[in-house]
Scaffold this active site. Structure first.
Site, PDB file in Angstrom:
ATOM      1  N   ASP A   9      -7.447  -0.780   9.817  1.00  0.00           N
ATOM      2  CA  ASP A   9      -7.948   0.302  10.663  1.00  0.00           C
ATOM      3  C   ASP A   9      -8.081  -0.177  12.099  1.00  0.00           C
ATOM      4  O   ASP A   9      -8.678  -1.229  12.354  1.00  0.00           O
ATOM      5  CB  ASP A   9      -9.324   0.772  10.175  1.00  0.00           C
ATOM      6  CG  ASP A   9      -9.267   1.402   8.797  1.00  0.00           C
ATOM      7  OD1 ASP A   9      -8.322   2.174   8.536  1.00  0.00           O
ATOM      8  OD2 ASP A   9     -10.166   1.128   7.985  1.00  0.00           O
ATOM      9  N   ASP A  47      -6.011  -2.407   3.632  1.00  0.00           N
ATOM     10  CA  ASP A  47      -6.412  -1.317   4.511  1.00  0.00           C
ATOM     11  C   ASP A  47      -6.591  -1.908   5.897  1.00  0.00           C
ATOM     12  O   ASP A  47      -7.353  -2.862   6.066  1.00  0.00           O
ATOM     13  CB  ASP A  47      -7.724  -0.700   4.013  1.00  0.00           C
ATOM     14  CG  ASP A  47      -8.150   0.515   4.807  1.00  0.00           C
ATOM     15  OD1 ASP A  47      -7.263   1.257   5.275  1.00  0.00           O
ATOM     16  OD2 ASP A  47      -9.361   0.731   4.958  1.00  0.00           O
ATOM     17  N   ARG A  83      -7.213  -0.173  -3.033  1.00  0.00           N
ATOM     18  CA  ARG A  83      -6.009  -0.382  -2.230  1.00  0.00           C
ATOM     19  C   ARG A  83      -5.743  -1.871  -2.047  1.00  0.00           C
ATOM     20  O   ARG A  83      -6.664  -2.669  -1.949  1.00  0.00           O
ATOM     21  CB  ARG A  83      -6.103   0.312  -0.893  1.00  0.00           C
ATOM     22  CG  ARG A  83      -7.400   0.089  -0.162  1.00  0.00           C
ATOM     23  CD  ARG A  83      -7.604   1.246   0.810  1.00  0.00           C
ATOM     24  NE  ARG A  83      -8.870   1.210   1.474  1.00  0.00           N
ATOM     25  CZ  ARG A  83      -9.931   1.933   1.105  1.00  0.00           C
ATOM     26  NH1 ARG A  83      -9.882   2.703   0.051  1.00  0.00           N
ATOM     27  NH2 ARG A  83     -11.045   1.893   1.788  1.00  0.00           N
ATOM     28  N   ARG A 132       0.832  -1.198   0.000  1.00  0.00           N
ATOM     29  CA  ARG A 132       0.000   0.000   0.000  1.00  0.00           C
ATOM     30  C   ARG A 132       0.866   1.248   0.000  1.00  0.00           C
ATOM     31  O   ARG A 132       1.782   1.377   0.800  1.00  0.00           O
ATOM     32  CB  ARG A 132      -0.934   0.032   1.210  1.00  0.00           C
ATOM     33  CG  ARG A 132      -1.799   1.297   1.177  1.00  0.00           C
ATOM     34  CD  ARG A 132      -3.052   1.179   1.907  1.00  0.00           C
ATOM     35  NE  ARG A 132      -3.879   2.365   1.716  1.00  0.00           N
ATOM     36  CZ  ARG A 132      -4.917   2.645   2.451  1.00  0.00           C
ATOM     37  NH1 ARG A 132      -5.286   1.821   3.410  1.00  0.00           N
ATOM     38  NH2 ARG A 132      -5.620   3.735   2.228  1.00  0.00           N
TER      39      ARG A 132
END
Length: 119
Positions: free
Chosen positions: A102, A100, A97, A86
């Site tokens: 989070d 990811d 992407r 990324r």
């Protein structure tokens, strides 16, 4: 040091999506003082508020127990994203992407700091 339970959302809509999620899980488990204690089933979902042509996502989540502080864990997540290809420089908001990650929750803490908001 005390272990904290944290939850990490994972998603990918480019390349080998499931392999990216599995790679992220392996790297999470390899973090110092950290263990993955639960993983949600992966689900394929439509992109939301994404540019035209964005592919479907494979999404999942993991529960980890970690000795890392919230900032340290976030830094590790960003490093894992880079290791898996990324590139956030010039990235389009909600764009495609490779991976990811989070940080959703960190114990019972509520954090509002520059670059880190939990939950």
């Amino acid at each position: 040091m005390r272990m904290e339970r944290a939850y990490v959302a994972m998603g990918s809509n480019q390349g080998r999506r499931q392999a990216a999620l599995r790679g992220a899980l392996a790297r999470l488990a390899a973090l110092p003082g950290t263990r993955v204690v639960a993983v949600a089933d992966f689900r394929e979902t439509e992109p939301v508020d994404a540019p035209a042509g964005s592919g479907k996502f494979i999404n999942g989540a993991a529960a980890v127990e970690t000795e890392l502080g919230p900032r340290e864990l976030l830094a590790a997540l960003l490093r894992i994203e880079r290791e898996l290809g990324r590139d956030r420089t010039g990235a389009v908001r909600n764009g495609p992407r490779t991976i990811d990650l989070d940080l959703l929750l960190y114990g019972a803490r509520v954090l509002e700091e520059e670059g880190l908001v939990v939950p």
